[in-house]
Write a protein that holds these residues in place. Structure first.
Motif, PDB file in Angstrom:
ATOM      1  N   VAL A   1       0.872  -1.173   0.000  1.00 24.38           N
ATOM      2  CA  VAL A   1       0.000   0.000   0.000  1.00 24.38           C
ATOM      3  C   VAL A   1       0.911   1.225   0.000  1.00 24.38           C
ATOM      4  CG1 VAL A   1      -1.776   1.263   1.255  1.00 24.38           C
ATOM      5  CG2 VAL A   1      -1.787  -1.231   1.258  1.00 24.38           C
ATOM      6  N   TYR A   2       0.760   2.088  -1.009  1.00 30.45           N
ATOM      7  CA  TYR A   2       1.634   3.250  -1.167  1.00 30.45           C
ATOM      8  C   TYR A   2       0.821   4.532  -1.088  1.00 30.45           C
ATOM      9  CZ  TYR A   2       5.051  -0.155  -2.664  1.00 30.45           C
ATOM     10  OH  TYR A   2       5.904  -1.226  -2.708  1.00 30.45           O
ATOM     11  N   THR A   3       1.419   5.574  -0.517  1.00 32.62           N
ATOM     12  CA  THR A   3       0.761   6.856  -0.331  1.00 32.62           C
ATOM     13  C   THR A   3       1.463   7.916  -1.169  1.00 32.62           C
ATOM     14  OG1 THR A   3       0.259   6.194   1.924  1.00 32.62           O
ATOM     15  CG2 THR A   3      -0.017   8.501   1.407  1.00 32.62           C
ATOM     16  N   PHE A   4       0.659   8.698  -1.914  1.00 31.09           N
ATOM     17  CA  PHE A   4       1.197   9.756  -2.766  1.00 31.09           C
ATOM     18  C   PHE A   4       0.457  11.053  -2.483  1.00 31.09           C
ATOM     19  CE2 PHE A   4       1.799   5.828  -5.129  1.00 31.09           C
ATOM     20  CZ  PHE A   4       3.110   5.936  -5.551  1.00 31.09           C
ATOM     21  N   GLU A   5       1.156  12.171  -2.626  1.00 36.75           N
ATOM     22  CA  GLU A   5       0.514  13.471  -2.570  1.00 36.75           C
ATOM     23  C   GLU A   5       0.243  13.885  -4.016  1.00 36.75           C
ATOM     24  OE1 GLU A   5       1.636  17.771  -0.764  1.00 36.75           O
ATOM     25  OE2 GLU A   5       2.151  15.990   0.414  1.00 36.75           O
TER      26      GLU A   5
ATOM     27  N   ASN B   1      -7.394   9.023 -13.074  1.00 38.56           N
ATOM     28  CA  ASN B   1      -6.147   9.665 -13.485  1.00 38.56           C
ATOM     29  C   ASN B   1      -4.958   9.137 -12.686  1.00 38.56           C
ATOM     30  OD1 ASN B   1      -7.593  11.239 -15.251  1.00 38.56           O
ATOM     31  ND2 ASN B   1      -7.548  13.061 -13.978  1.00 38.56           N
ATOM     32  N   ILE B   2      -5.148   8.956 -11.399  1.00 37.51           N
ATOM     33  CA  ILE B   2      -4.072   8.470 -10.537  1.00 37.51           C
ATOM     34  C   ILE B   2      -3.694   7.042 -10.903  1.00 37.51           C
ATOM     35  CG2 ILE B   2      -3.471   7.888  -8.153  1.00 37.51           C
ATOM     36  CD1 ILE B   2      -5.316  10.285  -7.359  1.00 37.51           C
ATOM     37  N   ALA B   3      -4.701   6.172 -11.115  1.00 35.47           N
ATOM     38  CA  ALA B   3      -4.435   4.780 -11.487  1.00 35.47           C
ATOM     39  C   ALA B   3      -3.693   4.704 -12.823  1.00 35.47           C
ATOM     40  CB  ALA B   3      -5.744   3.999 -11.566  1.00 35.47           C
TER      41      ALA B   3
ATOM     42  N   VAL C   1       2.984  -0.964 -12.915  1.00 35.06           N
ATOM     43  CA  VAL C   1       2.207  -1.891 -12.081  1.00 35.06           C
ATOM     44  C   VAL C   1       0.736  -1.489 -12.152  1.00 35.06           C
ATOM     45  CG1 VAL C   1       4.044  -2.495 -10.464  1.00 35.06           C
ATOM     46  CG2 VAL C   1       2.627  -0.513 -10.014  1.00 35.06           C
ATOM     47  N   ASN C   2      -0.152  -2.473 -12.028  1.00 35.88           N
ATOM     48  CA  ASN C   2      -1.584  -2.202 -12.067  1.00 35.88           C
ATOM     49  C   ASN C   2      -2.135  -2.053 -10.652  1.00 35.88           C
ATOM     50  OD1 ASN C   2      -1.942  -2.284 -14.846  1.00 35.88           O
ATOM     51  ND2 ASN C   2      -2.075  -4.501 -14.847  1.00 35.88           N
ATOM     52  N   PRO C   3      -2.667  -0.874 -10.315  1.00 37.40           N
ATOM     53  CA  PRO C   3      -3.263  -0.708  -8.998  1.00 37.40           C
ATOM     54  C   PRO C   3      -4.590  -1.462  -8.894  1.00 37.40           C
ATOM     55  CG  PRO C   3      -3.136   1.397 -10.150  1.00 37.40           C
ATOM     56  CD  PRO C   3      -2.592   0.360 -11.051  1.00 37.40           C
TER      57      PRO C   3
ATOM     58  N   LEU D   1      -1.791  -2.272  -4.309  1.00 41.27           N
ATOM     59  CA  LEU D   1      -1.292  -3.118  -5.385  1.00 41.27           C
ATOM     60  C   LEU D   1      -1.547  -4.584  -5.058  1.00 41.27           C
ATOM     61  CD1 LEU D   1       2.182  -1.455  -6.004  1.00 41.27           C
ATOM     62  CD2 LEU D   1       0.041  -0.970  -7.157  1.00 41.27           C
ATOM     63  N   LYS D   2      -1.412  -5.445  -6.084  1.00 42.61           N
ATOM     64  CA  LYS D   2      -1.527  -6.886  -5.862  1.00 42.61           C
ATOM     65  C   LYS D   2      -0.384  -7.360  -4.979  1.00 42.61           C
ATOM     66  CE  LYS D   2      -2.326  -7.882 -10.406  1.00 42.61           C
ATOM     67  NZ  LYS D   2      -2.186  -8.774 -11.539  1.00 42.61           N
ATOM     68  N   LYS D   3      -0.628  -8.441  -4.270  1.00 43.12           N
ATOM     69  CA  LYS D   3       0.426  -8.999  -3.429  1.00 43.12           C
ATOM     70  C   LYS D   3       1.579  -9.448  -4.322  1.00 43.12           C
ATOM     71  CE  LYS D   3       0.922 -11.795   0.623  1.00 43.12           C
ATOM     72  NZ  LYS D   3       0.227 -12.611   1.612  1.00 43.12           N
ATOM     73  N   GLY D   4       2.770  -9.055  -3.991  1.00 40.81           N
ATOM     74  CA  GLY D   4       3.942  -9.379  -4.793  1.00 40.81           C
ATOM     75  C   GLY D   4       4.425  -8.227  -5.656  1.00 40.81           C
TER      76      GLY D   4
END
Length: 82
Positions: free
Chosen positions: A15-19, A28-30, A39-41, A73-76
């Protein structure tokens, strides 16, 4: 957006956090994450952080608010920051 909590989430559960900008939306973010990091969110959550009143040197002011995106994101899958 690098914090202690976001670092722990990134290592443990992808799990990633962006401003992000104020005009950005989930699609748009995806799309940007897919293009930049390849990577596919799975899911994107957005939170608006409000302005904060501050008092410094006898004057009242405001810190600007921001928009925060939490990308799952997907695991891995991983995003490598250099």
């Amino acid at each position: 957006r690098i914090t202690e909590k976001s670092g722990i989430q990134a290592e443990a559960s992808a799990v990633y956090t962006f401003e992000v900008t104020d005009c950005a939306n989930k699609k748009n973010i995806a799309k940007a994450i897919k293009e930049i990091y390849k990577v596919n969110p799975v899911k994107v959550n957005i939170t608006n952080l409000p302005m904060k009143k501050v008092f410094s040197r006898g004057k009242v002011g405001q810190k600007s608010g921001t928009k925060k995106a939490v990308v799952y994101l997907k695991k891995g899958d991983k995003i490598e920051f250099v």
